[in-house]
Design an enzyme around this catalytic site. Structure first.
Site, mmCIF file in Angstrom:
data_model
loop_
_atom_site.group_PDB
_atom_site.id
_atom_site.type_symbol
_atom_site.label_atom_id
_atom_site.label_comp_id
_atom_site.label_asym_id
_atom_site.label_seq_id
_atom_site.Cartn_x
_atom_site.Cartn_y
_atom_site.Cartn_z
ATOM 1 N N GLY A 158 0.817 -1.208 0.000
ATOM 2 C CA GLY A 158 0.000 0.000 0.000
ATOM 3 C C GLY A 158 0.844 1.249 0.000
ATOM 4 O O GLY A 158 2.056 1.205 -0.206
ATOM 5 N N ASN A 159 0.203 2.389 0.222
ATOM 6 C CA ASN A 159 0.909 3.672 0.288
ATOM 7 C C ASN A 159 0.290 4.537 1.377
ATOM 8 O O ASN A 159 -0.719 4.175 1.972
ATOM 9 C CB ASN A 159 0.883 4.364 -1.080
ATOM 10 C CG ASN A 159 -0.524 4.668 -1.538
ATOM 11 O OD1 ASN A 159 -1.200 5.525 -0.991
ATOM 12 N ND2 ASN A 159 -0.995 3.938 -2.546
#
Ligand code: C5P
Length: 225
Positions: A29-30
């Site tokens: 993810g980020n």
């Protein structure tokens, strides 16, 4: 900005950050919270627009008065945005989209003994949704975001201008990010680029920056009309 100046306008906005599963419990993810896209959706709805917000793992609450479509992966976000932007006057890709996804997602939780000491993850490229939305015809105004860590303002602008040309969008919102700046912050500073160069700059609270972006979208729509 005048109060209901976006009445009759349909806007599709993506926000948040996509997650790419590794197995049922893990993902890549980020750090995107979705604050930029949610601010845009909030202001667009307040100004009278018909808003579809495609939210990927939002860390902030979506506003009332918008159509919320919740997604998680890049593939889900792509499907939702292709649909939402079909009859939209404006499409805004504020989401942080994963450039890669895991090649073979495991159905079962991957165990440490199966991973071994130095595991590698095979990745495959995701489609560029912004480029795809920009290629469709006919279409409304398409807006992209560029979060660049390049510290030099001129170099950063050049990177963003090249990105706008490569993706084929009408407007590109450029902001500088680092580990502290830009992700999850309340205050922000952006430059709004068109193919002709910088058309507006805005700094301050995310809501007022959102208003400035929507002003540029509105002017671009009027130019195209
Ligand atoms: O190339 P870069 O990821 O910096 O471009 C950012 C812009 O492109 C954002 O508007 C983002 O939503 C969009 N994007 C996309 N699909 C991808 C990667 C980025 O639509 N696979």
């Amino acid at each position: 900005a005048p109060t209901r100046d976006l009445e009759g306008m349909r806007i599709a906005i993506s926000a948040g950050g996509t997650r790419e599963p590794i197995d049922p419990v893990r993902f890549l993810g980020n750090r995107s919270s979705g604050a930029h896209g949610v601010a845009l959706a909030t202001r667009a709805a307040a100004r009278g627009a018909d808003v579809t917000l495609v939210g990927a793992n939002l860390q902030v609450a979506a506003p009332a008065g918008v159509r919320l479509v919740e997604v998680s992966t890049t593939a889900e976000l792509r499907d939702a945005m292709l649909l939402a932007s079909r009859d939209a006057h404006a499409t805004i890709m504020a989401a942080a989209v994963a450039d890669y996804r895991v090649a073979d997602v495991s159905d079962a939780k991957r165990k440490k003994d199966a991973w071994g000491a130095n595991p590698t993850l095979q990745l495959v490229e995701n489609p560029d949704i912004l480029a795809e939305l920009s290629m469709r015809a006919p279409r409304g105004v398409v807006v992209g975001f560029a979060a660049e860590t390049e510290p030099d303002a001129d170099a950063r602008r050049a990177i963003a201008q090249a990105k706008l040309a490569r993706k084929g969008c009408d407007l590109l919102v450029l902001n500088q990010v680092g580990m502290q700046l830009g992700f999850g912050d309340v205050d922000t500073a952006v430059e709004i680029l068109a193919p002709s160069g910088v058309v507006a700059t805005a700094a301050g609270a995310k809501m007022s920056v959102a208003d400035a972006i929507l002003d540029s979208v509105r002017s671009t729509l009027q130019e195209h009309a």
